[in-house]
Design a protein around this motif. Structure first.
Motif, PDB file in Angstrom:
ATOM      1  N   UNK A 150     -12.089  61.097  41.046  1.00 40.30           N
ATOM      2  CA  UNK A 150     -11.941  61.969  42.212  1.00 40.30           C
ATOM      3  C   UNK A 150     -10.751  62.902  42.008  1.00 40.30           C
ATOM      4  N   UNK A 151     -10.768  63.978  42.752  1.00 41.63           N
ATOM      5  CA  UNK A 151      -9.611  64.865  42.778  1.00 41.63           C
ATOM      6  C   UNK A 151      -8.641  64.344  43.831  1.00 41.63           C
ATOM      7  N   UNK A 152      -7.366  64.651  43.689  1.00 45.69           N
ATOM      8  CA  UNK A 152      -6.382  64.239  44.683  1.00 45.69           C
ATOM      9  C   UNK A 152      -6.232  62.727  44.742  1.00 45.69           C
ATOM     10  N   UNK A 153      -5.991  62.138  43.620  1.00 42.38           N
ATOM     11  CA  UNK A 153      -5.956  60.682  43.470  1.00 42.38           C
ATOM     12  C   UNK A 153      -5.110  59.979  44.541  1.00 42.38           C
ATOM     13  N   UNK A 154      -3.890  60.428  44.742  1.00 44.12           N
ATOM     14  CA  UNK A 154      -2.997  59.758  45.690  1.00 44.12           C
ATOM     15  C   UNK A 154      -3.533  59.850  47.121  1.00 44.12           C
ATOM     16  N   UNK A 155      -4.049  61.028  47.472  1.00 46.87           N
ATOM     17  CA  UNK A 155      -4.603  61.200  48.817  1.00 46.87           C
ATOM     18  C   UNK A 155      -5.825  60.321  49.014  1.00 46.87           C
ATOM     19  N   UNK A 156      -6.711  60.255  48.010  1.00 44.10           N
ATOM     20  CA  UNK A 156      -7.914  59.428  48.128  1.00 44.10           C
ATOM     21  C   UNK A 156      -7.564  57.950  48.236  1.00 44.10           C
ATOM     22  N   UNK A 157      -6.535  57.516  47.492  1.00 38.44           N
ATOM     23  CA  UNK A 157      -6.125  56.116  47.583  1.00 38.44           C
ATOM     24  C   UNK A 157      -5.646  55.814  49.001  1.00 38.44           C
ATOM     25  N   UNK A 158      -4.860  56.720  49.568  1.00 34.73           N
ATOM     26  CA  UNK A 158      -4.424  56.546  50.953  1.00 34.73           C
ATOM     27  C   UNK A 158      -5.600  56.512  51.912  1.00 34.73           C
ATOM     28  N   UNK A 159      -6.580  57.391  51.673  1.00 32.73           N
ATOM     29  CA  UNK A 159      -7.783  57.417  52.514  1.00 32.73           C
ATOM     30  C   UNK A 159      -8.530  56.087  52.444  1.00 32.73           C
ATOM     31  N   UNK A 160      -8.678  55.562  51.242  1.00 32.39           N
ATOM     32  CA  UNK A 160      -9.416  54.310  51.062  1.00 32.39           C
ATOM     33  C   UNK A 160      -8.715  53.174  51.797  1.00 32.39           C
ATOM     34  N   UNK A 161      -7.395  53.085  51.666  1.00 36.67           N
ATOM     35  CA  UNK A 161      -6.671  52.020  52.363  1.00 36.67           C
ATOM     36  C   UNK A 161      -6.718  52.202  53.879  1.00 36.67           C
ATOM     37  N   UNK A 162      -6.662  53.458  54.341  1.00 37.59           N
ATOM     38  CA  UNK A 162      -6.760  53.716  55.781  1.00 37.59           C
ATOM     39  C   UNK A 162      -8.139  53.330  56.309  1.00 37.59           C
ATOM     40  N   UNK A 163      -9.177  53.664  55.546  1.00 38.34           N
ATOM     41  CA  UNK A 163     -10.539  53.296  55.960  1.00 38.34           C
ATOM     42  C   UNK A 163     -10.716  51.782  55.976  1.00 38.34           C
ATOM     43  N   UNK A 164     -10.154  51.119  55.003  1.00 34.08           N
ATOM     44  CA  UNK A 164     -10.246  49.664  54.946  1.00 34.08           C
ATOM     45  C   UNK A 164      -9.553  49.030  56.151  1.00 34.08           C
ATOM     46  N   UNK A 165      -8.368  49.516  56.482  1.00 32.19           N
ATOM     47  CA  UNK A 165      -7.639  48.983  57.637  1.00 32.19           C
ATOM     48  C   UNK A 165      -8.393  49.266  58.936  1.00 32.19           C
ATOM     49  N   UNK A 166      -8.968  50.454  59.043  1.00 28.95           N
ATOM     50  CA  UNK A 166      -9.751  50.813  60.227  1.00 28.95           C
ATOM     51  C   UNK A 166     -10.956  49.904  60.366  1.00 28.95           C
ATOM     52  N   UNK A 167     -11.636  49.647  59.268  1.00 31.64           N
ATOM     53  CA  UNK A 167     -12.796  48.754  59.309  1.00 31.64           C
ATOM     54  C   UNK A 167     -12.402  47.342  59.728  1.00 31.64           C
TER      55      UNK A 167
END
Length: 171
Positions: free
Chosen positions: A14-31
């Motif tokens: 993916x592009x924007x590796x650091x941002x995507x990692x943050x997104x993934x962790x945020x989505x996981x916490x939200x779930x």
């Protein structure tokens, strides 16, 4: 816990590796929070009541969107626009659509749109459908709850291999 091997595979693609990692962790916490709160609602009211409410929400959104579409005149409407270029010198890239309103249903047919291109302007049918649903929601039903019910009466056809339904080999 997080499987770091799988996360690393995703982040290398993916592009924007650091941002995507943050997104993934945020989505996981939200779930995790949604699962906990959803469990509380199911325990408090019972599965039958909660699922009946979900069904009603979907049915209400569908009814409202169908009413909005039914207010439009039946007919076929065609339009086209162009991307100037695909970033690699291939252009213009035509995007064509025929919109058909029939009663309380609406269809978007992108036949005639450019074949997928070499540059990074292709998209998937999922992104194309999302854009159509957004336009319908915005223009026809701004007060309709945005859920699957609202889109049951909206059809999208983007031929495979086009810039709006590119294959996995296309950027």
């Amino acid at each position: 816990g997080v499987d770091r091997t799988i996360l690393e595979i995703i982040l290398r693609n993916v592009r924007g590796r650091e941002e995507r990692e943050g997104d993934i962790f945020a989505q996981s916490a939200t779930n995790a929070v949604a699962a906990e709160r959803g469990g509380e609602v199911f325990c408090a009211h019972g599965a039958g009541v909660v699922l009946a409410c979900f069904d009603r929400f979907l049915a209400e959104s569908e009814q409202q969107m169908r009413a909005a579409i039914a207010a439009l005149p039946d007919g076929r409407y065609a339009g086209e626009d162009f991307l100037d270029d695909d970033g690699l010198g291939s252009g213009p890239v035509p995007i064509r659509v025929t919109v058909e309103v029939r009663g309380d249903e609406i269809g978007f047919d992108f036949t005639g749109t450019s074949r997928q291109v070499r540059g990074p302007v292709n998209t998937t049918v999922f992104a194309t459908s999302s854009a159509v649903f957004y336009a319908c929601k915005t223009l026809l039903g701004p007060d309709v709850a945005p859920n699957d019910g609202a889109y049951r009466c909206v059809r999208v056809h983007a031929p495979p291999g086009t810039v709006l339904n590119a294959g996995p080999e296309a950027p």
